[in-house]
Every structure is written in C-alpha cells, then in structure tokens.
Design a protein around this motif. Structure first.
Motif, PDB file in Angstrom:
ATOM      1  N   PHE A 228      46.064 -12.471 -20.589  1.00  0.00           N
ATOM      2  CA  PHE A 228      44.972 -12.043 -21.456  1.00  0.00           C
ATOM      3  C   PHE A 228      43.634 -12.063 -20.729  1.00  0.00           C
ATOM      4  CE2 PHE A 228      41.569 -13.116 -24.470  1.00  0.00           C
ATOM      5  CZ  PHE A 228      41.687 -12.062 -25.377  1.00  0.00           C
ATOM      6  N   ASP A 229      43.397 -13.113 -19.938  1.00  0.00           N
ATOM      7  CA  ASP A 229      42.113 -13.224 -19.233  1.00  0.00           C
ATOM      8  C   ASP A 229      41.928 -12.067 -18.247  1.00  0.00           C
ATOM      9  OD1 ASP A 229      41.366 -15.509 -20.586  1.00  0.00           O
ATOM     10  OD2 ASP A 229      42.256 -16.855 -19.098  1.00  0.00           O
ATOM     11  N   ALA A 230      43.017 -11.671 -17.570  1.00  0.00           N
ATOM     12  CA  ALA A 230      42.928 -10.547 -16.634  1.00  0.00           C
ATOM     13  C   ALA A 230      42.643  -9.250 -17.393  1.00  0.00           C
ATOM     14  CB  ALA A 230      44.211 -10.429 -15.832  1.00  0.00           C
ATOM     15  N   TRP A 231      43.248  -9.106 -18.566  1.00  0.00           N
ATOM     16  CA  TRP A 231      42.974  -7.923 -19.398  1.00  0.00           C
ATOM     17  C   TRP A 231      41.512  -7.912 -19.831  1.00  0.00           C
ATOM     18  CZ3 TRP A 231      41.459  -8.055 -24.594  1.00  0.00           C
ATOM     19  CH2 TRP A 231      41.374  -6.802 -25.225  1.00  0.00           C
ATOM     20  N   LEU A 232      41.026  -9.052 -20.286  1.00  0.00           N
ATOM     21  CA  LEU A 232      39.647  -9.128 -20.766  1.00  0.00           C
ATOM     22  C   LEU A 232      38.660  -8.792 -19.645  1.00  0.00           C
ATOM     23  CD1 LEU A 232      37.918  -9.796 -23.251  1.00  0.00           C
ATOM     24  CD2 LEU A 232      37.914 -12.187 -22.500  1.00  0.00           C
ATOM     25  N   MET A 233      38.987  -9.185 -18.415  1.00  0.00           N
ATOM     26  CA  MET A 233      38.089  -8.908 -17.300  1.00  0.00           C
ATOM     27  C   MET A 233      37.955  -7.416 -17.022  1.00  0.00           C
ATOM     28  SD  MET A 233      36.521 -11.494 -16.222  1.00  0.00           S
ATOM     29  CE  MET A 233      35.861 -10.728 -14.735  1.00  0.00           C
ATOM     30  N   ARG A 234      38.916  -6.618 -17.447  1.00  0.00           N
ATOM     31  CA  ARG A 234      38.831  -5.172 -17.239  1.00  0.00           C
ATOM     32  C   ARG A 234      37.931  -4.503 -18.275  1.00  0.00           C
ATOM     33  NH1 ARG A 234      42.392  -1.874 -18.074  1.00  0.00           N
ATOM     34  NH2 ARG A 234      44.093  -3.035 -19.059  1.00  0.00           N
ATOM     35  N   LYS A 235      37.596  -5.220 -19.326  1.00  0.00           N
ATOM     36  CA  LYS A 235      36.741  -4.660 -20.356  1.00  0.00           C
ATOM     37  C   LYS A 235      35.269  -4.725 -19.915  1.00  0.00           C
ATOM     38  CE  LYS A 235      40.068  -3.566 -23.013  1.00  0.00           C
ATOM     39  NZ  LYS A 235      40.335  -2.140 -23.255  1.00  0.00           N
ATOM     40  N   SER A 236      34.419  -4.039 -20.652  1.00  0.00           N
ATOM     41  CA  SER A 236      33.007  -3.998 -20.296  1.00  0.00           C
ATOM     42  C   SER A 236      32.383  -5.386 -20.377  1.00  0.00           C
ATOM     43  CB  SER A 236      32.253  -3.047 -21.219  1.00  0.00           C
ATOM     44  OG  SER A 236      32.167  -3.588 -22.518  1.00  0.00           O
ATOM     45  N   LYS A 237      31.321  -5.570 -19.640  1.00  0.00           N
ATOM     46  CA  LYS A 237      30.605  -6.847 -19.654  1.00  0.00           C
ATOM     47  C   LYS A 237      30.119  -7.170 -21.065  1.00  0.00           C
ATOM     48  CE  LYS A 237      26.702  -9.229 -17.464  1.00  0.00           C
ATOM     49  NZ  LYS A 237      25.598  -9.090 -16.464  1.00  0.00           N
ATOM     50  N   ASN A 238      29.648  -6.155 -21.780  1.00  0.00           N
ATOM     51  CA  ASN A 238      29.154  -6.354 -23.137  1.00  0.00           C
ATOM     52  C   ASN A 238      30.284  -6.829 -24.064  1.00  0.00           C
ATOM     53  OD1 ASN A 238      27.136  -6.050 -25.326  1.00  0.00           O
ATOM     54  ND2 ASN A 238      28.506  -4.411 -26.001  1.00  0.00           N
ATOM     55  N   PHE A 239      31.463  -6.217 -23.941  1.00  0.00           N
ATOM     56  CA  PHE A 239      32.595  -6.612 -24.782  1.00  0.00           C
ATOM     57  C   PHE A 239      32.989  -8.059 -24.483  1.00  0.00           C
ATOM     58  CE2 PHE A 239      37.179  -6.940 -25.610  1.00  0.00           C
ATOM     59  CZ  PHE A 239      37.213  -6.571 -26.947  1.00  0.00           C
ATOM     60  N   ARG A 240      33.056  -8.416 -23.213  1.00  0.00           N
ATOM     61  CA  ARG A 240      33.434  -9.788 -22.849  1.00  0.00           C
ATOM     62  C   ARG A 240      32.439 -10.794 -23.417  1.00  0.00           C
ATOM     63  NH1 ARG A 240      33.993  -7.436 -17.683  1.00  0.00           N
ATOM     64  NH2 ARG A 240      32.283  -8.730 -16.851  1.00  0.00           N
ATOM     65  N   LYS A 241      31.154 -10.471 -23.314  1.00  0.00           N
ATOM     66  CA  LYS A 241      30.131 -11.370 -23.853  1.00  0.00           C
ATOM     67  C   LYS A 241      30.290 -11.535 -25.365  1.00  0.00           C
ATOM     68  CE  LYS A 241      25.875 -11.166 -22.599  1.00  0.00           C
ATOM     69  NZ  LYS A 241      24.519 -10.640 -22.285  1.00  0.00           N
ATOM     70  N   GLN A 242      30.566 -10.433 -26.055  1.00  0.00           N
ATOM     71  CA  GLN A 242      30.730 -10.506 -27.504  1.00  0.00           C
ATOM     72  C   GLN A 242      31.920 -11.387 -27.877  1.00  0.00           C
ATOM     73  OE1 GLN A 242      31.000  -6.528 -29.020  1.00  0.00           O
ATOM     74  NE2 GLN A 242      28.784  -6.237 -29.065  1.00  0.00           N
ATOM     75  N   VAL A 243      33.049 -11.171 -27.199  1.00  0.00           N
ATOM     76  CA  VAL A 243      34.241 -11.960 -27.511  1.00  0.00           C
ATOM     77  C   VAL A 243      33.967 -13.446 -27.301  1.00  0.00           C
ATOM     78  CG1 VAL A 243      36.598 -12.479 -26.756  1.00  0.00           C
ATOM     79  CG2 VAL A 243      35.871 -10.097 -27.044  1.00  0.00           C
ATOM     80  N   ARG A 244      33.375 -13.780 -26.180  1.00  0.00           N
ATOM     81  CA  ARG A 244      33.108 -15.200 -25.906  1.00  0.00           C
ATOM     82  C   ARG A 244      32.097 -15.787 -26.890  1.00  0.00           C
ATOM     83  NH1 ARG A 244      32.999 -13.395 -19.669  1.00  0.00           N
ATOM     84  NH2 ARG A 244      35.232 -13.678 -19.240  1.00  0.00           N
ATOM     85  N   ARG A 245      31.091 -14.991 -27.257  1.00  0.00           N
ATOM     86  CA  ARG A 245      30.086 -15.490 -28.199  1.00  0.00           C
ATOM     87  C   ARG A 245      30.695 -15.744 -29.578  1.00  0.00           C
ATOM     88  NH1 ARG A 245      26.289 -12.608 -31.399  1.00  0.00           N
ATOM     89  NH2 ARG A 245      26.807 -10.672 -30.307  1.00  0.00           N
ATOM     90  N   PHE A 246      31.513 -14.786 -30.062  1.00  0.00           N
ATOM     91  CA  PHE A 246      32.089 -14.959 -31.397  1.00  0.00           C
ATOM     92  C   PHE A 246      33.134 -16.069 -31.404  1.00  0.00           C
ATOM     93  CE2 PHE A 246      30.711 -10.392 -31.917  1.00  0.00           C
ATOM     94  CZ  PHE A 246      29.669 -10.694 -32.781  1.00  0.00           C
ATOM     95  N   ARG A 247      33.870 -16.235 -30.322  1.00  0.00           N
ATOM     96  CA  ARG A 247      34.814 -17.354 -30.252  1.00  0.00           C
ATOM     97  C   ARG A 247      34.056 -18.693 -30.241  1.00  0.00           C
ATOM     98  NH1 ARG A 247      39.946 -15.973 -26.238  1.00  0.00           N
ATOM     99  NH2 ARG A 247      41.160 -14.871 -27.838  1.00  0.00           N
ATOM    100  N   ARG A 248      32.948 -18.739 -29.545  1.00  0.00           N
ATOM    101  CA  ARG A 248      32.149 -19.958 -29.516  1.00  0.00           C
ATOM    102  C   ARG A 248      31.593 -20.264 -30.910  1.00  0.00           C
ATOM    103  NH1 ARG A 248      29.056 -18.473 -25.867  1.00  0.00           N
ATOM    104  NH2 ARG A 248      27.238 -17.824 -27.099  1.00  0.00           N
ATOM    105  N   LYS A 249      31.105 -19.227 -31.606  1.00  0.00           N
ATOM    106  CA  LYS A 249      30.571 -19.438 -32.962  1.00  0.00           C
ATOM    107  C   LYS A 249      31.667 -19.920 -33.907  1.00  0.00           C
ATOM    108  CE  LYS A 249      27.612 -16.738 -34.889  1.00  0.00           C
ATOM    109  NZ  LYS A 249      26.902 -15.566 -35.454  1.00  0.00           N
ATOM    110  N   LEU A 250      32.860 -19.364 -33.744  1.00  0.00           N
ATOM    111  CA  LEU A 250      33.968 -19.803 -34.596  1.00  0.00           C
ATOM    112  C   LEU A 250      34.302 -21.267 -34.317  1.00  0.00           C
ATOM    113  CD1 LEU A 250      36.138 -18.981 -36.693  1.00  0.00           C
ATOM    114  CD2 LEU A 250      37.632 -18.403 -34.769  1.00  0.00           C
ATOM    115  N   GLY A 251      34.286 -21.657 -33.039  1.00  0.00           N
ATOM    116  CA  GLY A 251      34.525 -23.057 -32.693  1.00  0.00           C
ATOM    117  C   GLY A 251      33.472 -23.972 -33.261  1.00  0.00           C
ATOM    118  N   GLU A 252      32.212 -23.538 -33.220  1.00  0.00           N
ATOM    119  CA  GLU A 252      31.126 -24.355 -33.768  1.00  0.00           C
ATOM    120  C   GLU A 252      31.262 -24.526 -35.275  1.00  0.00           C
ATOM    121  OE1 GLU A 252      27.804 -22.126 -32.425  1.00  0.00           O
ATOM    122  OE2 GLU A 252      27.820 -22.974 -30.390  1.00  0.00           O
ATOM    123  N   ALA A 253      31.901 -23.541 -35.929  1.00  0.00           N
ATOM    124  CA  ALA A 253      32.126 -23.630 -37.381  1.00  0.00           C
ATOM    125  C   ALA A 253      33.425 -24.353 -37.710  1.00  0.00           C
ATOM    126  CB  ALA A 253      32.145 -22.227 -37.991  1.00  0.00           C
TER     127      ALA A 253
END
Length: 390
Positions: free
Chosen positions: A167-192
């Motif tokens: 999965f991580d290798a797949w995610l790295m092929r996506k745009s920088k903006n998409f990767r940032k969004q995924v990590r940000r929303f996962r972090r927000k979900l963890g904080e909640a």
C-alpha cells in the motif's frame, strides 16, 4: 470426460449449488458472481413473478460453468432472461473455467434456446465489456443465424490494478497533494480516537449492516435519494452470514465515539475485489470518512496479495483519483431469431433508439453536450411543474 448441463429452477436447487458456485467464482476471479451473494439476492430482492433459470455445466461432479439467469414476463412479448442481481451489482456474468469456456457457452446457449416458453430477449446488464461471455453465447446459439445483438449503452468503470509491492508503494505513486490529504485525514481520525475495523462476527454483522443502511441513505439524502433497494439490509445480512467465514464479504466501518461515520462493502474472490457500495455521515466530512473507509479496504487487499479492485460503474472523481485503469461496462442483449423475432425486435425498438441517442450525445463536444443535457433537464422540470390555475 464429457460435459453435461442442468437447469436449476427452484430456490432449493440454487442453495444446493452455492458451495460449488462460490468455488467457481474463486477459481475465475469473479467477486460479482459469488453464489452466496446471489442466493441472498434471490431470497430477498428477486422481482415479483421472476423464475430461476440457472444453467449449471459439470464435468463429472465438478462444476465447470454456470450462467445465473432468471426469467421475467415482458409486456406484449416472450419472457426475458436477465442475470441475477444485475444491474445493482456490476459485472455479473456467466462463469466458466478457461479451458471449458467455449464448450460451456455452447451448452448454455442450447439450454437457454430450449426453454419453454422461449425467451424473446437475453439481457446482459452492466456486464464487463471485455469479458467475451456474451460473444461466446451468441456464437454458440443453435440455428442458422446467430441472435441479433442489441447494444444499448457503455459506461466507464474505473479499476485499481494492485501491481505495487504494498500500500505504501502505491500511495507514493499518487500526487503529493493526495498523499498529504490521506495522511492529514488519518491523523485527524486518530486524534478523534477513531476506530477502523472489518466485520468479523455475526453480532457485529447486524450492527454494521444497520450502520451501512443508515449511512448510505444519509449520503444520498438531499441528492434525489438512493436507487438501492430499501430491503438492502436483508440482502447484506444473508450474504454476510454466508460469506463472512471465507472473508469474501468485507464490510469496513469507521467509528468515532462509538458511532459509525463510514461504511464500505467489498466482495472478493480469486485475488480480485469489488467495491460494491457504501455510505458516510455528511456531518463528519471534515474527516473524509468515505475516502478513509475505501482506503482501509484497499490496504487490506494489498496485505492479502490481491491483484485488482473494481470500483464499479461511473467516472466519479473519487474513483478516478484511486484508479489506474478502466474496464468499461456494457448493457446489451440477444434476440433469438425465432418466429416471434419481428415482434420482439419491435418491442425493443425504444431501447435501441435510446442507445443510439446516448451514443450521439457522447460524440458531441463537451460544451455542446452540456448544453443538450441542460436543455433536457429544463424540459423535465417543465413537465413536472404544476399547471397554472385558471
């Protein structure tokens, strides 16, 4: 060993087929045509007046081919044959082991042609454009001339090919903006203190299906409503009980403070997965729960070493962000050339004209196509408006 053919016409015969049917779907990588899924669909969502016409082909006792049809009486004509569960489940199709594909198609065609009353139309709705099953069935149909092929429409259906190592290798092929969004929303979900989990027990199944139904309709509320059958919860409970032990039914739920905010259902067989449908809480969009739920299923598919995920029909933005291929769907069918062929052709003329109109519309430039669609929408609104008072 010679192949032999039988036709299942009762619910009991369908249920007896399910274990071997699931094995055949596994062998051919066909999650949309799992027996446990379609047995549940037949029990819970079968149209009134429908009759089973499932063609099973065996080599000895081994099931090597299966065509899951039902018969419906059409107004003014002969019965029509339709694939079970279609088009609510995309990519339903006859199954056959590759080494028997042509022979199974010929036996299936002969069995369908021999039904009485005879079928006036054999429909393949929302099936795989590249599958070849429809062409083989047409080629194997008995008679001097093959049935007439009615092609109604074609639609995009994005697919994820899981060719990366993980999965991580797949995610790295996506745009920088998409990767940032995924990590940000996962972090927000963890904080909640959010919880992401897959349904595993019967007790969880009842609760999670209730959440799926609630969230699916919440997603479409205010957008014209969902086209999914209101009895979908009954289908999911039955299918889940049949397919949970094999993990071919994968219902992913995201919860915050004990309340579900996302529900996404995947079906799986033979190294392929199908994202069937889902829903989310519109009040939790700041967490992007739908995207995170789908990505949970995607990451799980990578862990299992699966080859692809079918995202279903429609070129929606979220699907295009995830997909790297398109496997289009087609709506088509066969009209046998029997003595009622002219009448059946005439009865199908509106569908043929509708297909031609859609094709013509798609060939227009984007701006002109938008203008035509806008004009049609205004006409529909005008037709629905109340008449002025005298």
């Amino acid at each position: 060993m010679a192949l032999r053919c039988e036709i299942a016409t009762t619910g009991e015969q369908l249920e007896a087929l399910v274990p071997a049917w699931d094995e055949l779907a596994e062998a051919t990588g066909a999650p949309a045509t799992l027996g446990g899924w379609h047995a549940a669909w037949w029990r819970r969502l079968a149209p009134p007046g429908a009759a089973l016409r499932i063609v099973a082909v065996r080599e000895g006792r081994k099931l090597v081919g299966l065509a899951p049809f039902l018969a419906l009486r059409a107004r003014g004509g002969q019965p029509q044959l339709r694939l079970l569960g279609a088009p609510a489940t995309h990519r339903v199709a006859p199954l056959a082991l590759p080494e028997h594909a042509d022979a199974v198609a010929s036996l299936t065609a002969a069995a369908l042609a021999g039904l009485r009353p005879a079928a006036g139309y054999v429909a393949f709705d929302a099936t795989d454009a590249g599958d070849g099953g429809l062409a083989r069935l047409r080629a194997g149909w008995p008679g001097r001339r093959p049935p007439w092929l009615l092609a109604q429409k074609r639609a995009p259906a994005p697919v994820m090919e899981l060719s990366d190592d993980d999965f991580d290798a797949w995610l790295m092929r996506k745009s920088k903006n998409f990767r940032k969004q995924v990590r940000r929303f996962r972090r927000k979900l963890g904080e909640a203190d959010g919880v992401v989990r897959m349904t595993r027990t019967a007790d969880e199944l009842d609760r999670d299906v209730d959440a799926f139904v609630r969230l699916h309709h919440a997603r479409w509320r205010g957008r014209g409503g969902s086209s999914v059958d209101p009895r979908v919860g009954e289908l999911l409970r039955d299918a889940g009980r049949a397919l949970l032990p094999s993990e071919r039914f994968r219902l992913w739920t995201i919860e915050v403070d004990g309340r579900a905010i996302s529900s996404q259902l995947f079906l799986a067989a033979g190294g392929r997965a199908l994202s069937w449908n889902g829903g989310f809480d519109p009040d939790a969009t700041d967490l992007q729960p739908s995207l995170l739920g789908i990505l949970a299923g995607v990451e799980d598919c990578f862990r299992r070493g699966e080859r692809s995920i079918d995202l279903g029909g429609g070129a929606h933005d979220y699907k295009l962000r995830l997909a790297d291929a398109d496997r289009p769907l087609v709506w088509a069918g066969l009209v046998p050339r029997d003595r009622r062929y002219p009448l059946n052709r005439a009865l199908l003329l509106p569908r043929q004209l509708g297909g031609l109109a859609r094709d013509g519309l798609e060939r227009l430039p984007d701006e002109r196509r938008a203008q035509v669609r806008g004009a049609l929408a205004r006409l529909r609104r005008g037709a629905d408006a109340p008449a002025p008072a005298d």
